[in-house]
Design a protein around this motif. Structure first.
Motif, PDB file in Angstrom:
ATOM      1  N   PRO A 137     -64.973   0.506  -6.355  1.00 30.18           N
ATOM      2  CA  PRO A 137     -65.605  -0.455  -5.448  1.00 30.18           C
ATOM      3  C   PRO A 137     -67.120  -0.437  -5.679  1.00 30.18           C
ATOM      4  CG  PRO A 137     -65.149   1.567  -4.280  1.00 30.18           C
ATOM      5  CD  PRO A 137     -64.619   1.758  -5.685  1.00 30.18           C
ATOM      6  N   VAL A 138     -67.815  -1.423  -5.144  1.00 35.71           N
ATOM      7  CA  VAL A 138     -69.284  -1.394  -5.212  1.00 35.71           C
ATOM      8  C   VAL A 138     -69.810  -0.819  -3.900  1.00 35.71           C
ATOM      9  CG1 VAL A 138     -71.393  -2.770  -5.355  1.00 35.71           C
ATOM     10  CG2 VAL A 138     -69.403  -3.396  -6.737  1.00 35.71           C
ATOM     11  N   PRO A 139     -70.434   0.349  -3.949  1.00 40.84           N
ATOM     12  CA  PRO A 139     -71.004   0.903  -2.731  1.00 40.84           C
ATOM     13  C   PRO A 139     -72.291   0.155  -2.358  1.00 40.84           C
ATOM     14  CG  PRO A 139     -70.667   2.592  -4.431  1.00 40.84           C
ATOM     15  CD  PRO A 139     -70.574   1.261  -5.090  1.00 40.84           C
ATOM     16  N   VAL A 140     -72.433  -0.124  -1.084  1.00 41.23           N
ATOM     17  CA  VAL A 140     -73.652  -0.803  -0.617  1.00 41.23           C
ATOM     18  C   VAL A 140     -74.248   0.040   0.507  1.00 41.23           C
ATOM     19  CG1 VAL A 140     -74.574  -2.917   0.413  1.00 41.23           C
ATOM     20  CG2 VAL A 140     -72.678  -3.065  -1.208  1.00 41.23           C
ATOM     21  N   GLU A 141     -75.508   0.421   0.328  1.00 42.78           N
ATOM     22  CA  GLU A 141     -76.167   1.230   1.369  1.00 42.78           C
ATOM     23  C   GLU A 141     -76.758   0.279   2.403  1.00 42.78           C
ATOM     24  OE1 GLU A 141     -78.099   4.647  -0.047  1.00 42.78           O
ATOM     25  OE2 GLU A 141     -79.239   5.003   1.794  1.00 42.78           O
ATOM     26  N   VAL A 142     -76.449   0.540   3.654  1.00 41.98           N
ATOM     27  CA  VAL A 142     -76.898  -0.356   4.732  1.00 41.98           C
ATOM     28  C   VAL A 142     -77.510   0.467   5.861  1.00 41.98           C
ATOM     29  CG1 VAL A 142     -75.052  -2.006   4.203  1.00 41.98           C
ATOM     30  CG2 VAL A 142     -74.674  -0.305   5.985  1.00 41.98           C
ATOM     31  N   VAL A 143     -78.351  -0.164   6.672  1.00 39.24           N
ATOM     32  CA  VAL A 143     -78.882   0.573   7.822  1.00 39.24           C
ATOM     33  C   VAL A 143     -77.766   0.739   8.866  1.00 39.24           C
ATOM     34  CG1 VAL A 143     -81.296  -0.104   7.488  1.00 39.24           C
ATOM     35  CG2 VAL A 143     -79.800  -1.549   8.857  1.00 39.24           C
ATOM     36  N   ALA A 144     -77.883   1.791   9.662  1.00 37.66           N
ATOM     37  CA  ALA A 144     -76.814   2.088  10.624  1.00 37.66           C
ATOM     38  C   ALA A 144     -76.725   1.002  11.699  1.00 37.66           C
ATOM     39  CB  ALA A 144     -77.077   3.452  11.268  1.00 37.66           C
ATOM     40  N   PHE A 145     -77.889   0.494  12.102  1.00 37.34           N
ATOM     41  CA  PHE A 145     -77.907  -0.510  13.162  1.00 37.34           C
ATOM     42  C   PHE A 145     -77.196  -1.787  12.688  1.00 37.34           C
ATOM     43  CE2 PHE A 145     -79.720  -4.060  15.497  1.00 37.34           C
ATOM     44  CZ  PHE A 145     -79.572  -3.615  16.813  1.00 37.34           C
ATOM     45  N   GLY A 146     -76.269  -2.245  13.462  1.00 41.19           N
ATOM     46  CA  GLY A 146     -75.582  -3.500  13.127  1.00 41.19           C
ATOM     47  C   GLY A 146     -74.574  -3.353  12.009  1.00 41.19           C
ATOM     48  N   LEU A 147     -74.100  -2.142  11.793  1.00 39.05           N
ATOM     49  CA  LEU A 147     -73.156  -1.880  10.688  1.00 39.05           C
ATOM     50  C   LEU A 147     -72.001  -2.879  10.651  1.00 39.05           C
ATOM     51  CD1 LEU A 147     -72.422   0.349   8.476  1.00 39.05           C
ATOM     52  CD2 LEU A 147     -70.866   1.248  10.204  1.00 39.05           C
ATOM     53  N   GLU A 148     -71.454  -3.159  11.830  1.00 40.71           N
ATOM     54  CA  GLU A 148     -70.274  -4.035  11.896  1.00 40.71           C
ATOM     55  C   GLU A 148     -70.623  -5.470  11.477  1.00 40.71           C
ATOM     56  OE1 GLU A 148     -71.511  -2.169  14.298  1.00 40.71           O
ATOM     57  OE2 GLU A 148     -70.045  -0.565  14.484  1.00 40.71           O
ATOM     58  N   VAL A 149     -71.845  -5.895  11.836  1.00 40.77           N
ATOM     59  CA  VAL A 149     -72.280  -7.254  11.488  1.00 40.77           C
ATOM     60  C   VAL A 149     -72.501  -7.341   9.980  1.00 40.77           C
ATOM     61  CG1 VAL A 149     -74.006  -9.035  11.968  1.00 40.77           C
ATOM     62  CG2 VAL A 149     -73.436  -7.348  13.712  1.00 40.77           C
ATOM     63  N   THR A 150     -73.118  -6.314   9.427  1.00 44.24           N
ATOM     64  CA  THR A 150     -73.374  -6.299   7.980  1.00 44.24           C
ATOM     65  C   THR A 150     -72.040  -6.259   7.238  1.00 44.24           C
ATOM     66  OG1 THR A 150     -75.349  -5.023   8.503  1.00 44.24           O
ATOM     67  CG2 THR A 150     -74.740  -5.162   6.180  1.00 44.24           C
ATOM     68  N   GLN A 151     -71.121  -5.465   7.766  1.00 41.98           N
ATOM     69  CA  GLN A 151     -69.779  -5.381   7.148  1.00 41.98           C
ATOM     70  C   GLN A 151     -69.134  -6.774   7.113  1.00 41.98           C
ATOM     71  OE1 GLN A 151     -67.167  -2.728   9.278  1.00 41.98           O
ATOM     72  NE2 GLN A 151     -65.491  -2.961   7.824  1.00 41.98           N
ATOM     73  N   ALA A 152     -69.236  -7.488   8.222  1.00 47.13           N
ATOM     74  CA  ALA A 152     -68.636  -8.832   8.277  1.00 47.13           C
ATOM     75  C   ALA A 152     -69.319  -9.759   7.274  1.00 47.13           C
ATOM     76  CB  ALA A 152     -68.745  -9.381   9.693  1.00 47.13           C
ATOM     77  N   ALA A 153     -70.643  -9.634   7.152  1.00 53.42           N
ATOM     78  CA  ALA A 153     -71.381 -10.512   6.222  1.00 53.42           C
ATOM     79  C   ALA A 153     -70.965 -10.220   4.780  1.00 53.42           C
ATOM     80  CB  ALA A 153     -72.882 -10.311   6.391  1.00 53.42           C
ATOM     81  N   LEU A 154     -70.711  -8.967   4.464  1.00 56.24           N
ATOM     82  CA  LEU A 154     -70.345  -8.608   3.075  1.00 56.24           C
ATOM     83  C   LEU A 154     -68.926  -9.068   2.739  1.00 56.24           C
ATOM     84  CD1 LEU A 154     -71.974  -5.069   2.733  1.00 56.24           C
ATOM     85  CD2 LEU A 154     -72.622  -7.158   1.516  1.00 56.24           C
ATOM     86  N   LYS A 155     -68.147  -9.307   3.775  1.00 55.31           N
ATOM     87  CA  LYS A 155     -66.750  -9.747   3.531  1.00 55.31           C
ATOM     88  C   LYS A 155     -66.688 -11.109   2.844  1.00 55.31           C
ATOM     89  CE  LYS A 155     -63.756  -7.105   6.508  1.00 55.31           C
ATOM     90  NZ  LYS A 155     -63.608  -6.856   7.933  1.00 55.31           N
ATOM     91  N   VAL A 156     -67.801 -11.834   2.885  1.00 60.43           N
ATOM     92  CA  VAL A 156     -67.855 -13.130   2.186  1.00 60.43           C
ATOM     93  C   VAL A 156     -67.673 -12.906   0.679  1.00 60.43           C
ATOM     94  CG1 VAL A 156     -69.412 -15.050   1.599  1.00 60.43           C
ATOM     95  CG2 VAL A 156     -69.340 -14.150   3.940  1.00 60.43           C
ATOM     96  N   PHE A 157     -68.158 -11.783   0.175  1.00 60.76           N
ATOM     97  CA  PHE A 157     -68.106 -11.537  -1.274  1.00 60.76           C
ATOM     98  C   PHE A 157     -66.894 -10.716  -1.704  1.00 60.76           C
ATOM     99  CE2 PHE A 157     -72.647 -11.077   0.036  1.00 60.76           C
ATOM    100  CZ  PHE A 157     -73.015 -12.371  -0.292  1.00 60.76           C
ATOM    101  N   ALA A 158     -66.452  -9.805  -0.841  1.00 63.36           N
ATOM    102  CA  ALA A 158     -65.466  -8.813  -1.272  1.00 63.36           C
ATOM    103  C   ALA A 158     -64.136  -9.015  -0.565  1.00 63.36           C
ATOM    104  CB  ALA A 158     -65.999  -7.413  -0.974  1.00 63.36           C
ATOM    105  N   ALA A 159     -63.081  -8.516  -1.217  1.00 59.82           N
ATOM    106  CA  ALA A 159     -61.758  -8.643  -0.605  1.00 59.82           C
ATOM    107  C   ALA A 159     -61.656  -7.730   0.606  1.00 59.82           C
ATOM    108  CB  ALA A 159     -60.689  -8.285  -1.635  1.00 59.82           C
TER     109      ALA A 159
END
Ligand SMILES: O=C(CO)[C@H](O)[C@H](O)COP(=O)(O)O
Length: 409
Positions: A137-159
């Motif tokens: 997989p491609v690991p993506v480092e993200v800030v802890a704040f808003g993790l769930e929102v960032t996760q949802a945004a990344l779902k546009v690119f990944a399965a």
């Protein structure tokens, strides 16, 4: 392959890379089990008298290096690193693009790689892939704040996008205090550079584990030995130029474009260099004569010479059906390699039937086949059958190019 065998390969690759370290260098120290073998080898060379200082990419590596007696430094003292030696999770053949970060250190690794004149990558053969995303997989480092929102945004690119967990089931925390989202793709990636760009624009993302155009060289240990793969950038001295040849319908343009995308080399459509009179003749279904082809072949040769003058690799399509034509195009240009796309009449006819908007009518196929003089062994062609899908054909070309595609020193 068992762990012991794989570790032996990792050690071999790491030890080969450590040979690049010279007295007085600032050395970036990577993270992970393969990079750890490099740190071990560096410590040994330090004990033997080699002088260098290390800049570690993680707390883990810093602890290992310190315990082994390697003098450490930081960006406060040195803005520029001479050489970094690091591992990777996948290395793409040809481009040497990477996925990194399964060890969780991708942000510091990228900062260190960016500040390095050279990034030497050490891997075992399992990690060498045709396309990134084959296993890892491609690991993506993200800030802890808003993790769930960032996760949802990344779902546009990944399965699938999964937060990285520790063995105890807690969220993994990086050395920088961030979290990691592992992006799993449905299949290999078509355009990792574009993907890297898009991922980085997501709010909340700190950095992605895609390392594009940075590795040089890569040391791969695969049981047959350690192979050194260098990027095209490293070989401006005499970069290769591929002439993709074959009859109409062989798929020269499609294959050449795929190769250009994978290798990052310039591409030229040889047919675009035909004089107008030739195009008109072909449109009319009239086969070209040798005299018609002469100025066109000279234009192809001129494009090749332009690449040579710029000291850049390149790929050009040219049917180059006769040995005499190839003599004009190749001459005594040692950089040129022929890629001969070979196939049956039926395969060519099938390709032509699917093609639209091209000036070469299918009716000319037979005249092309009649004209074709297949390249002989003295012309040292790469011969590739064109029945399979284009990505397999391109893979086969790159495989056959081997050292030339990855440009060993
Ligand atoms: O990117 C990394 C750490 O962030 C590592 O280099 C990568 O995960 C390879 O690790 P290993 O050598 O243990 O397979």
């Amino acid at each position: 392959m068992n762990d012991a065998d794989r570790n032996a390969l990792k050690r071999e690759a790491a030890e080969a890379a450590v040979e690049l370290v010279e007295d007085g260098m600032i050395v970036g120290l990577g993270t992970g089990s393969t990079a750890a073998f490099a740190v071990e080898a560096l410590a040994r060379r330090h004990r033997q008298g080699l002088r260098f200082v290390g800049i570690p990419t993680s707390e883990r590596t810093a602890a290992q290096a310190k315990a082994a007696g390697i003098p450490l430094s930081s960006f406060a003292e040195h803005r520029q690193i001479d050489l970094t030696i690091d591992g990777a999770d996948e290395v793409e053949r040809g481009t040497l693009n990477l996925i990194k970060g399964l060890g969780g250190a991708l942000l510091r690794e990228k900062i260190v790689a960016n500040a390095s004149r050279r990034l030497a990558i050490v891997v075992d053969g399992v990690k060498l892939v045709d396309r990134l995303g084959t296993h890892a997989p491609v690991p993506v480092e993200v800030v802890a704040f808003g993790l769930e929102v960032t996760q949802a945004a990344l779902k546009v690119f990944a399965a699938e996008v999964r937060p990285r967990l520790t063995p105890a089931g807690d969220l993994f925390v990086t050395d920088g205090g961030n979290r990691i989202l592992d992006c799993h793709f449905a299949g290999p990636m078509a355009d990792p550079a574009r993907l890297e760009d898009r991922i980085r624009r997501v709010v909340g993302v700190v950095e992605s584990g895609l390392f594009i155009g940075r590795a040089d060289p890569v040391f791969v240990a695969d049981g047959q030995g350690v192979h050194r793969l260098d990027s095209a950038r490293a070989h401006r001295g005499r970069p290769p130029i591929l002439v993709v040849m074959g009859v109409s319908g062989a798929g020269k343009s499609t294959v050449a474009k795929e190769l250009a995308a994978r290798l990052g080399w310039s591409f030229e459509e040889g047919d675009a260099l035909h004089p107008e009179a030739n195009v008109a003749k072909m449109h009319g279904g009239i086969p070209l004569t040798d005299a018609d082809r002469q100025p066109w072949l000279e234009s192809v040769a001129a494009w090749i010479d332009g690449q040579r003058a710029k000291k850049q690799p390149g790929i050009i399509t040219c049917s180059a059906l006769k040995r005499a034509y190839r003599r004009i195009v190749i001459g005594d240009r040692p950089e040129v390699r022929l890629v001969y796309l070979r196939g049956s009449r039926d395969v060519m006819a099938e390709h032509l039937a699917k093609r639209s908007g091209h000036f070469m009518p299918a009716s000319l196929l037979q005249s092309q086949i009649d004209t074709l003089e297949e390249p002989g062994p003295d012309e040292d062609p790469l011969v590739v059958d064109v029945g399979p899908p284009v990505d397999q054909v391109a893979h086969e070309v790159i495989r056959q190019l081997g050292a030339s595609a990855t440009l060993p020193s």
